[in-house]
Motif scaffolding. Structure first.
Motif, mmCIF file in Angstrom:
data_model
loop_
_atom_site.group_PDB
_atom_site.id
_atom_site.type_symbol
_atom_site.label_atom_id
_atom_site.label_comp_id
_atom_site.label_asym_id
_atom_site.label_seq_id
_atom_site.Cartn_x
_atom_site.Cartn_y
_atom_site.Cartn_z
ATOM 1 N N PRO A 248 159.801 30.820 35.224
ATOM 2 C CA PRO A 248 159.928 30.756 36.687
ATOM 3 C C PRO A 248 161.327 30.352 37.144
ATOM 4 C CG PRO A 248 157.887 29.734 35.988
ATOM 5 C CD PRO A 248 158.634 30.061 34.744
ATOM 6 N N LEU A 249 161.845 31.071 38.130
ATOM 7 C CA LEU A 249 163.157 30.789 38.693
ATOM 8 C C LEU A 249 163.027 29.924 39.934
ATOM 9 C CD1 LEU A 249 164.924 34.287 38.517
ATOM 10 C CD2 LEU A 249 165.217 32.379 36.953
ATOM 11 N N ASP A 250 163.992 29.035 40.114
ATOM 12 C CA ASP A 250 164.095 28.325 41.376
ATOM 13 C C ASP A 250 164.236 29.355 42.496
ATOM 14 O OD1 ASP A 250 165.114 25.534 42.742
ATOM 15 O OD2 ASP A 250 166.199 27.270 43.534
ATOM 16 N N PRO A 251 163.597 29.148 43.650
ATOM 17 C CA PRO A 251 163.682 30.139 44.734
ATOM 18 C C PRO A 251 165.105 30.502 45.133
ATOM 19 C CG PRO A 251 161.970 28.540 45.219
ATOM 20 C CD PRO A 251 162.665 28.048 43.984
ATOM 21 N N THR A 252 166.009 29.525 45.154
ATOM 22 C CA THR A 252 167.392 29.826 45.512
ATOM 23 C C THR A 252 168.045 30.703 44.459
ATOM 24 O OG1 THR A 252 167.564 27.718 46.679
ATOM 25 C CG2 THR A 252 169.630 28.798 46.103
ATOM 26 N N VAL A 253 167.750 30.419 43.182
ATOM 27 C CA VAL A 253 168.288 31.244 42.093
ATOM 28 C C VAL A 253 167.751 32.669 42.205
ATOM 29 C CG1 VAL A 253 168.323 31.562 39.592
ATOM 30 C CG2 VAL A 253 168.589 29.279 40.549
ATOM 31 N N ALA A 254 166.431 32.796 42.413
ATOM 32 C CA ALA A 254 165.834 34.125 42.554
ATOM 33 C C ALA A 254 166.471 34.883 43.710
ATOM 34 C CB ALA A 254 164.326 33.997 42.765
ATOM 35 N N GLU A 291 171.091 31.025 27.861
ATOM 36 C CA GLU A 291 171.603 31.625 29.089
ATOM 37 C C GLU A 291 170.639 32.672 29.617
ATOM 38 O OE1 GLU A 291 176.382 31.737 29.471
ATOM 39 O OE2 GLU A 291 175.535 33.189 28.070
ATOM 40 N N ASN A 292 170.613 32.813 30.941
ATOM 41 C CA ASN A 292 169.966 33.956 31.565
ATOM 42 C C ASN A 292 171.004 35.071 31.666
ATOM 43 O OD1 ASN A 292 167.473 32.685 32.026
ATOM 44 N ND2 ASN A 292 168.210 31.770 33.918
ATOM 45 N N ILE A 293 170.611 36.267 31.273
ATOM 46 C CA ILE A 293 171.531 37.402 31.301
ATOM 47 C C ILE A 293 170.942 38.487 32.197
ATOM 48 C CG2 ILE A 293 172.740 39.145 29.945
ATOM 49 C CD1 ILE A 293 172.461 37.268 27.524
ATOM 50 N N LEU A 294 171.662 38.795 33.267
ATOM 51 C CA LEU A 294 171.258 39.830 34.219
ATOM 52 C C LEU A 294 172.182 41.032 34.043
ATOM 53 C CD1 LEU A 294 169.763 40.854 36.828
ATOM 54 C CD2 LEU A 294 171.582 39.706 38.126
ATOM 55 N N THR A 295 171.600 42.210 33.854
ATOM 56 C CA THR A 295 172.395 43.438 33.773
ATOM 57 C C THR A 295 171.822 44.475 34.725
ATOM 58 O OG1 THR A 295 171.069 44.262 31.911
ATOM 59 C CG2 THR A 295 173.095 43.079 31.370
ATOM 60 N N ILE A 296 172.732 45.134 35.446
ATOM 61 C CA ILE A 296 172.367 46.258 36.318
ATOM 62 C C ILE A 296 173.258 47.427 35.913
ATOM 63 C CG2 ILE A 296 172.061 47.075 38.678
ATOM 64 C CD1 ILE A 296 172.748 43.448 38.361
ATOM 65 N N ALA A 297 172.671 48.459 35.328
ATOM 66 C CA ALA A 297 173.453 49.582 34.808
ATOM 67 C C ALA A 297 173.012 50.883 35.472
ATOM 68 C CB ALA A 297 173.293 49.681 33.295
ATOM 69 N N ARG A 325 178.202 30.992 42.508
ATOM 70 C CA ARG A 325 177.213 30.062 43.036
ATOM 71 C C ARG A 325 176.114 29.764 42.030
ATOM 72 N NH1 ARG A 325 175.302 31.824 48.886
ATOM 73 N NH2 ARG A 325 174.035 29.954 48.534
ATOM 74 N N LEU A 326 175.893 30.703 41.106
ATOM 75 C CA LEU A 326 174.943 30.471 40.011
ATOM 76 C C LEU A 326 175.589 29.718 38.855
ATOM 77 C CD1 LEU A 326 173.152 33.949 39.865
ATOM 78 C CD2 LEU A 326 172.090 31.770 40.479
ATOM 79 N N GLU A 327 176.876 29.358 39.014
ATOM 80 C CA GLU A 327 177.647 28.718 37.947
ATOM 81 C C GLU A 327 177.673 29.600 36.704
ATOM 82 O OE1 GLU A 327 176.056 24.793 37.370
ATOM 83 O OE2 GLU A 327 176.618 24.130 39.371
ATOM 84 N N GLY A 328 177.781 30.907 36.937
ATOM 85 C CA GLY A 328 177.792 31.869 35.843
ATOM 86 C C GLY A 328 179.060 32.706 35.824
ATOM 87 N N PHE A 346 174.287 33.319 33.441
ATOM 88 C CA PHE A 346 174.219 32.029 34.130
ATOM 89 C C PHE A 346 173.266 31.111 33.385
ATOM 90 C CE2 PHE A 346 171.138 34.831 36.074
ATOM 91 C CZ PHE A 346 170.018 34.054 36.308
ATOM 92 N N PRO A 347 173.390 29.788 33.556
ATOM 93 C CA PRO A 347 172.614 28.836 32.745
ATOM 94 C C PRO A 347 171.112 29.031 32.897
ATOM 95 C CG PRO A 347 174.363 27.704 33.941
ATOM 96 C CD PRO A 347 174.317 29.103 34.485
ATOM 97 N N SER A 348 170.419 28.914 31.768
ATOM 98 C CA SER A 348 168.951 29.043 31.817
ATOM 99 C C SER A 348 168.313 27.835 32.471
ATOM 100 C CB SER A 348 168.396 29.217 30.408
ATOM 101 O OG SER A 348 168.741 28.101 29.589
ATOM 102 N N SER A 349 169.085 26.749 32.700
ATOM 103 C CA SER A 349 168.543 25.586 33.414
ATOM 104 C C SER A 349 168.289 25.896 34.867
ATOM 105 C CB SER A 349 169.508 24.406 33.310
ATOM 106 O OG SER A 349 170.773 24.756 33.838
ATOM 107 N N ALA A 350 168.783 27.056 35.355
ATOM 108 C CA ALA A 350 168.553 27.463 36.763
ATOM 109 C C ALA A 350 167.156 28.047 36.883
ATOM 110 C CB ALA A 350 169.610 28.470 37.203
ATOM 111 N N THR A 351 166.164 27.214 36.650
ATOM 112 C CA THR A 351 164.757 27.607 36.787
ATOM 113 C C THR A 351 164.166 26.780 37.894
ATOM 114 O OG1 THR A 351 164.032 25.963 35.190
ATOM 115 C CG2 THR A 351 164.652 28.130 34.322
ATOM 116 N N SER A 352 162.834 26.610 37.865
ATOM 117 C CA SER A 352 162.181 25.853 38.937
ATOM 118 C C SER A 352 162.567 24.381 38.910
ATOM 119 C CB SER A 352 160.656 25.979 38.799
ATOM 120 O OG SER A 352 160.240 25.538 37.531
ATOM 121 N N SER A 353 163.240 23.933 37.853
ATOM 122 C CA SER A 353 163.628 22.519 37.797
ATOM 123 C C SER A 353 165.056 22.270 38.231
ATOM 124 C CB SER A 353 163.468 22.002 36.349
ATOM 125 O OG SER A 353 164.301 22.747 35.479
#
Length: 357
Positions: A248-254, A291-297, A325-328, A346-353
């Motif tokens: 689960p992602l923090d709402p702001t992160v999502a 880490e969370n890794i987001l790719t858009i190709a 802003r995601l510190e990524g 971006f850091p995987s700590s950017a979850t609901s916590s």
């Protein structure tokens, strides 16, 4: 109780009653145990028997025992009250109905009297038990409503936070865009881009309504978001692949992730698929090495030739700002199968916590 909308909940006056709710709550939460029931029932029966014995043979045989059964039913439950009913039935029959101290009955008066006594006792037990269960349901309903109201307040404040962040981000984007305008033709294009970004923000808020998005729920929200954007520009000929395997992602992160996806999608439509029928967009979000890794190709026209003097596009600047802003980190690179790819780590700590800046 006032909710976020300022409306008074229909349970507000009832749940706040200083007289009714404490009584109902105490009735509903009466502890029940065999030992407690035995003590209360025994004491109630003994008191009823003693008072009736002291009243003498001329007194009515039943009233004290009615009270004992009622008191036991209220304070100890139906099982203890049923035990008191049985004891009282025997005591009334043997000691207080003629012929006294003989297990005999005068007919029909004795039979009718004992039958009436038994019927009233059972009716008392049934009534008290019904009230007890109704009171317990009232308390449970009140607690559920309180929890729902608390959740509503949380969602309301979370929505306020998301909207404020999105408006702030949009204002920053428009400010950057306004500073780059040099002639009326640029202004017209900037206005068109602003409209698309407003539509993107609206699509993000419409799709990301779940306070804790993760895995398949996040993939479904992203898929719907991209389809909304493609539909808004008439490019439903572009196929989509979405894969999300994160907690689960923090709402702001999502929200920030969705804004990056929306901006990358609009960039692909505007630059990668310009003048080309069809195409494919692939979006993936997974975890690797903390880490969370987001790719858009996309499989579009690809990046501008090396050495181009056009400079960074506004969309790239915006996505880099969201990544910060995601510190990524943000990278725009060639896609593995042609076209262009955006990659944000971006850091995987950017979850609901955790919450980003």
């Amino acid at each position: 109780m006032d909710g976020p909308s300022g409306r008074v909940h229909p349970w507000g006056q009832f749940s706040g009653s200083p007289k009714i709710m404490p009584i109902i709550s105490r009735l509903a939460r009466q502890p029940r145990s065999f030992t407690r029931g035995l003590l209360i029932g025994g004491a109630a029966f003994a008191a009823a028997f003693l008072v009736r014995w002291m009243a003498g043979p001329a007194a009515l045989p039943f009233p004290t025992f009615f009270l004992a059964v009622l008191f036991t039913a209220v304070c100890a439950g139906w099982q203890a009250a049923l035990g008191v009913t049985i004891l009282s039935f025997g005591a009334v029959w043997y000691f207080f109905l003629p012929p006294f101290q003989l297990l005999q009955l005068t007919e029909p008066d004795g039979v009718i009297s004992l039958g009436f006594f038994l019927l009233v006792c059972l009716a008392q037990i049934w009534l008290v038990e019904t009230l007890h269960r109704a009171a317990a349901e009232v308390v449970r309903s009140r607690e559920r409503i309180a929890a729902l109201l608390q959740q509503e307040r949380h969602l309301y404040h979370e929505l306020q936070h998301r909207v404020a962040n999105s408006i702030q981000s949009l204002a920053s984007i428009l400010s950057i865009q306004a500073s780059a305008i040099t002639d009326p033709e640029d202004a017209s294009q900037a206005l068109a881009d602003a409209v698309q970004r407003l539509l993107g923000v609206a699509a993000v808020h419409r799709r990301l309504h779940d306070p804790e998005l993760s895995g398949s729920s996040l993939a479904e929200a992203m898929d719907g978001l991209i389809r909304d954007l493609l539909r808004s520009v008439g490019r439903e000929d572009i196929s989509i692949e979405v894969a999300c395997t994160v907690p689960p992602l923090d709402p702001t992160v999502a929200n920030l992730v969705a804004m990056i996806v929306a901006e990358a999608t609009m960039n692909s439509i505007k630059h990668g698929f310009a003048g080309r029928p069809g195409g494919r967009l692939s979006i993936a979000l997974h975890q690797d090495a903390g880490e969370n890794i987001l790719t858009i190709a996309d499989n579009g026209l690809g990046l501008a030739p090396h050495g181009s003097t056009t400079g960074p596009r506004l969309g790239t600047t915006i996505m880099r700002g969201f990544a910060d802003r995601l510190e990524g980190s943000f990278v725009l690179e060639p896609a593995p199968y042609g076209g262009a790819q955006v990659r944000v780590n971006f850091p995987s700590s950017a979850t609901s916590s955790g919450r980003p800046r």
